[in-house]
Design a protein around this motif. Sequence first.
Motif, PDB file in Angstrom:
ATOM      1  N   UNK A 135       0.795  -1.222   0.000  1.00  0.00           N
ATOM      2  CA  UNK A 135       0.000   0.000   0.000  1.00  0.00           C
ATOM      3  C   UNK A 135       0.831   1.278   0.000  1.00  0.00           C
ATOM      4  N   UNK A 136       2.121   1.150   0.305  1.00  0.00           N
ATOM      5  CA  UNK A 136       2.985   2.322   0.401  1.00  0.00           C
ATOM      6  C   UNK A 136       3.075   3.054  -0.936  1.00  0.00           C
ATOM      7  N   UNK A 163      -3.945   8.579  -1.612  1.00  0.00           N
ATOM      8  CA  UNK A 163      -3.293   9.035  -0.378  1.00  0.00           C
ATOM      9  C   UNK A 163      -3.824   8.296   0.846  1.00  0.00           C
ATOM     10  N   UNK A 164      -5.119   7.991   0.858  1.00  0.00           N
ATOM     11  CA  UNK A 164      -5.691   7.388   2.061  1.00  0.00           C
ATOM     12  C   UNK A 164      -5.225   5.951   2.235  1.00  0.00           C
ATOM     13  N   UNK A 172      -1.838   6.329   3.674  1.00  0.00           N
ATOM     14  CA  UNK A 172      -1.981   6.735   5.076  1.00  0.00           C
ATOM     15  C   UNK A 172      -2.352   5.562   5.960  1.00  0.00           C
ATOM     16  N   UNK A 173      -3.327   4.756   5.472  1.00  0.00           N
ATOM     17  CA  UNK A 173      -3.745   3.596   6.251  1.00  0.00           C
ATOM     18  C   UNK A 173      -2.618   2.579   6.405  1.00  0.00           C
ATOM     19  N   UNK A 174      -1.849   2.411   5.342  1.00  0.00           N
ATOM     20  CA  UNK A 174      -0.723   1.483   5.411  1.00  0.00           C
ATOM     21  C   UNK A 174       0.284   1.959   6.450  1.00  0.00           C
ATOM     22  N   UNK A 178      -0.057  15.958   2.925  1.00  0.00           N
ATOM     23  CA  UNK A 178       0.253  16.270   4.324  1.00  0.00           C
ATOM     24  C   UNK A 178      -0.311  15.235   5.278  1.00  0.00           C
ATOM     25  N   UNK A 179      -1.444  14.670   4.924  1.00  0.00           N
ATOM     26  CA  UNK A 179      -2.090  13.706   5.816  1.00  0.00           C
ATOM     27  C   UNK A 179      -1.253  12.442   5.961  1.00  0.00           C
TER      28      UNK A 179
END
Lengths: 485, 604
Positions: free
Chosen positions: B402-403, B408-409, B412-414, B439-440
Amino acid sequence: MEGQSVTQITTEVGLNRERVHAAQQMLTAFFVLAKTARVYETNNDSYQGQLFRFCELLRRYMDENFSCTVKVIKKRLFVDDQFVTVDSDDRIGVRLMLDRWHELGIGGLVFGDAVSAEDVTALVRLLWTFAIPGGDPFEQISRQLAREGIDSVSLIDITRLNEDSDIDLEDRQKIRRQARDTFFRAIRNVKEVMLVTDRDEPIVVSRTKRIVHSVIDQVSNDGSALMELASIKNFDEYTYAHSVNVSIYALTLGFRLGLSRPELSELGVAALFHDVGKAKLPRDLVTKPGRFDDFDWVQMRRHPLLGAITIAETMRLDSHSARALVAAYEHHINPDGTGYPTLSEPRQINLYSRIIAIADTFDALTSGRVYIKQAIPPDEVLRKMVYQMAAKFDNFLLKLFVNIIGIYPVGSLVLLTDRSLGIVTKTNPAELSRPEIRLIADRDGRKTVPEWFDLADPANRSVDVARCLDPDQYGINVTKYILSD
Amino acid sequence: MDDIISEHLSQEFTSNIKLLLRDFLKLIKVLAIYPADNPLPAKMRRSLCSRFTEIVNEFGGLAFSIQPDRIYFNKEEVFSDRGAEERLAGLFFDAGIIQLNFLAGLSEEEIDTFFGVLKNFMNDMSPERDLVSVLWQEQLSFIKYRTVDDLALDEQQTEMMIREICSTYDEDSSSGWCIDVNEISLDETEDEPSASSPASDVTEDARQMGLSLEPAATDNHTIENLLTNSYTPVGEEQKEIARLLAENRNFDPFRSVTRTLLEILDQWNDLKPYSETIGICEKVLDQILGKGEFGAAADFVHSLRSRQENQPSGKANYAERLAGFLRRAGDHERIGRLTEIINTQETVDTDAVELYLESLGWESLPHVTGMLGKLVSKKARLTICNYLARRGVDHLGIIVNGIRDKRWYVVRNTVMILGRIGGERVIDFFAVTAGHSDQRVRSETFRALENLKSDRVVDLLTRFLSDDDPDLREMALTTLGRIGGRGPFEAVGDVIRSQSFGSFTLEEQEQYLIVFSHLGGSEVTDFLDSIVSSMGWLPSATKMRYRLAALKGLAYNKSNDAEKLLLSYTRSRRKWLRDAAAAALEYRRKLMYNGGSIRDADHD
């Protein structure tokens, strides 16, 4: 409403409107008259005016309807079985009159076609002025009416209105016809379902549910007509009728147990489908008239498993199909875990499976198609189930079932102590040894026009049931009687 | 005249019916939206119940004929559906109802019950919702309906069916029969025994059930002995009935079905039916999941896995079939469907979801990871992350896919999952995400790094000091200040010395100076002194801010040099300096002796 076409219902409701209006006018006039009679003397102009109006409206109503029966049932007024409201501002006055009726034990009035103004005046006056000294007021006021020569109006005893057993012949015939409709539609539906599963097509349960609901409605009101039909054993295609019979017996037991309507619906569907696995067996095996050999039995014992699989494959998973699947699988497993299929781990046998097991065995033994290739009379079947096979059933449920079926099960051919013959049409829970029967032969053994005979009626106490008979032994086709009105 | 009046009344009446149905629909829509105790729908309901019963009883009954999008009364159209929001005819027709009758005698209570049924029906989104069954359950005496099934059933002529199904019913082998009833004994025990059927006529099955052709015990043991004349269950029997009914209500349809299917599987000694039953198990599993019964689904899969693991060696094929089922239980399609199901649920039983995922094999991990991008509920996403964090420890290679995702989400989750997994192994991946454009993602990476204990973490955290996002920079500064050490000190110093420092806000610059001083100790006192004493070209307000910032920084500096410097300032000729230094000293002493931290600087 059942059995009527859309057009019939619409027309009926439309015609109803005029009839209701006429009844309402007539009834309103009667109560106004009654109120006037309370206040004025009968020779008063006001009273006379109201009397004339009422008589005119009554005459007009009876010209169209030929009779006029007014009843009070659960505080509602019915004119010729049609609910009617009284269009009066004086509701208290109406209430007073009805309270007075209640006090006098009057449940209603019947106006004959020769009713005169004088009769009406006498009636109204009597209703207000009759003093109740003691004893049965209804009987006394009825006698007083007769003494005064009023025979064009009769009173209805309030206690007769509340008796559930007060069903006239027409009602009885209607119930029997409805039961036949439901019964045979159920057989047809089971057949269709079996054919569909044979083709591996999905089962659409909606129609089955409608039929099961009809069965439940009839079981709830008076299940004896259905039980009678369930006692017929000489169907060409036994498998389908058997499923319906099991459903009827199971629902009767379930109703007695106190299952709710949704639960009864599930039980009914489960019972109808309990042998659906047989659709996956060779047809000639299922319909084989002779005895089964060991190989036949090995195959036959697969039907619970096949039934469960069939339901899982073809029905959408919900509470009905889950119950049906479990019951199809378990209905030949005994409470102690023996029976078939053999369990790999212990399990609590579901309530519906236990109910269906009892119903299934009873019907199978009374039909002589499965365990023993000869029909056994129902009373003997019950004895065998209780004394030879009790370990195979839930004993408490079995006791309830025996009580429902009774000493003389519905559909049994019985010999009375006066040597007449009859077919049991309804058990009497209060007195199981005195069921209602339909006499088919006189005391000389000669075939007669069937007539109803209630052994519980005080007038018939001198006669008892002597024993059950095997109709085949005497060449009597009980089916024909059961299938008639 | 009467005809005109009748027609007028009829038109007026029909108009009333039309209005009634419009209000009917309005009420149903309001009932579906408002809570039950809200006064508005309650008032509407009462009013409509009253009007409805009045009209029905005045007219002697109303009979409506229902088409897919129209309702008729007396062959006249009185309602037609207008779009999805105005479907009254469609509501009934879709349920199979083609005729709806309200009979004279209808009470307000009964019509109110009817409205209640419709309200609940409209709020029930389950596919097996059945309006006709629900109406039937209510036992409405004065509201009747007919369905398409009733119409089909009516076409079946009973008489024809009787002849078709029971061809012998007309036969009467002894027509005009007359039986010599005197030959029949009134006492059946006096009958001569019938020619005994050989015992072989009783089937083996029946024998096993205890059935025999011998009469059951007679005379003293007749059925009458079982029954009293007025049998009613009492006492213990009433309790038994209550127990049976209560037990029945605990019936779990899903677990009962799965348990039965497992039993069936155990019955087969032949691979073909075994395989077919596995196929049925898959279908049932899908349906159970479709109903959101994740707990039951988990139990089912666990049981099948157990069977797969315990298959005897001679039944390798059976084990293979089960393995196939277990693989498919967690495949892309099924996990996708699981995601859709979770998304449609109002409240998600996340514990049960986790239980179900735990029952799946590691092969499902890539697909489960993919769920994160599609789940709507935050709570559900968190559950998946927790699950992946646990399972991902041994399957990091799958998780880190997932990287590199474009979304983006997903990245982020990964990062969140990797953060939970922890350990040295994950730090390399954070090196990638620390520089992510979103940024997230960077924020999540920072949070993950904060919780890790490693020297390499400091290096990565220092990167955030020059992040574009001021919030991230601030968090990084605070964290590094807390961590302390050479690395953070030099990193902060680099930033202060960089060109970009000038673009920071004054507040931010202050923070940097404070942290720099806190970390640098005696090494930075000269630098801070130069700021306090500088006479440079900066406007006096800005100069003063810097001076005060430097003084504050000295307050956070634990070195003796800082103390000495502050003391020297308290003897300055400049009053502002004396006062500021005194305040800084006092604050410094409070920090040193009362346990204040660099974070307290935020609150000054």
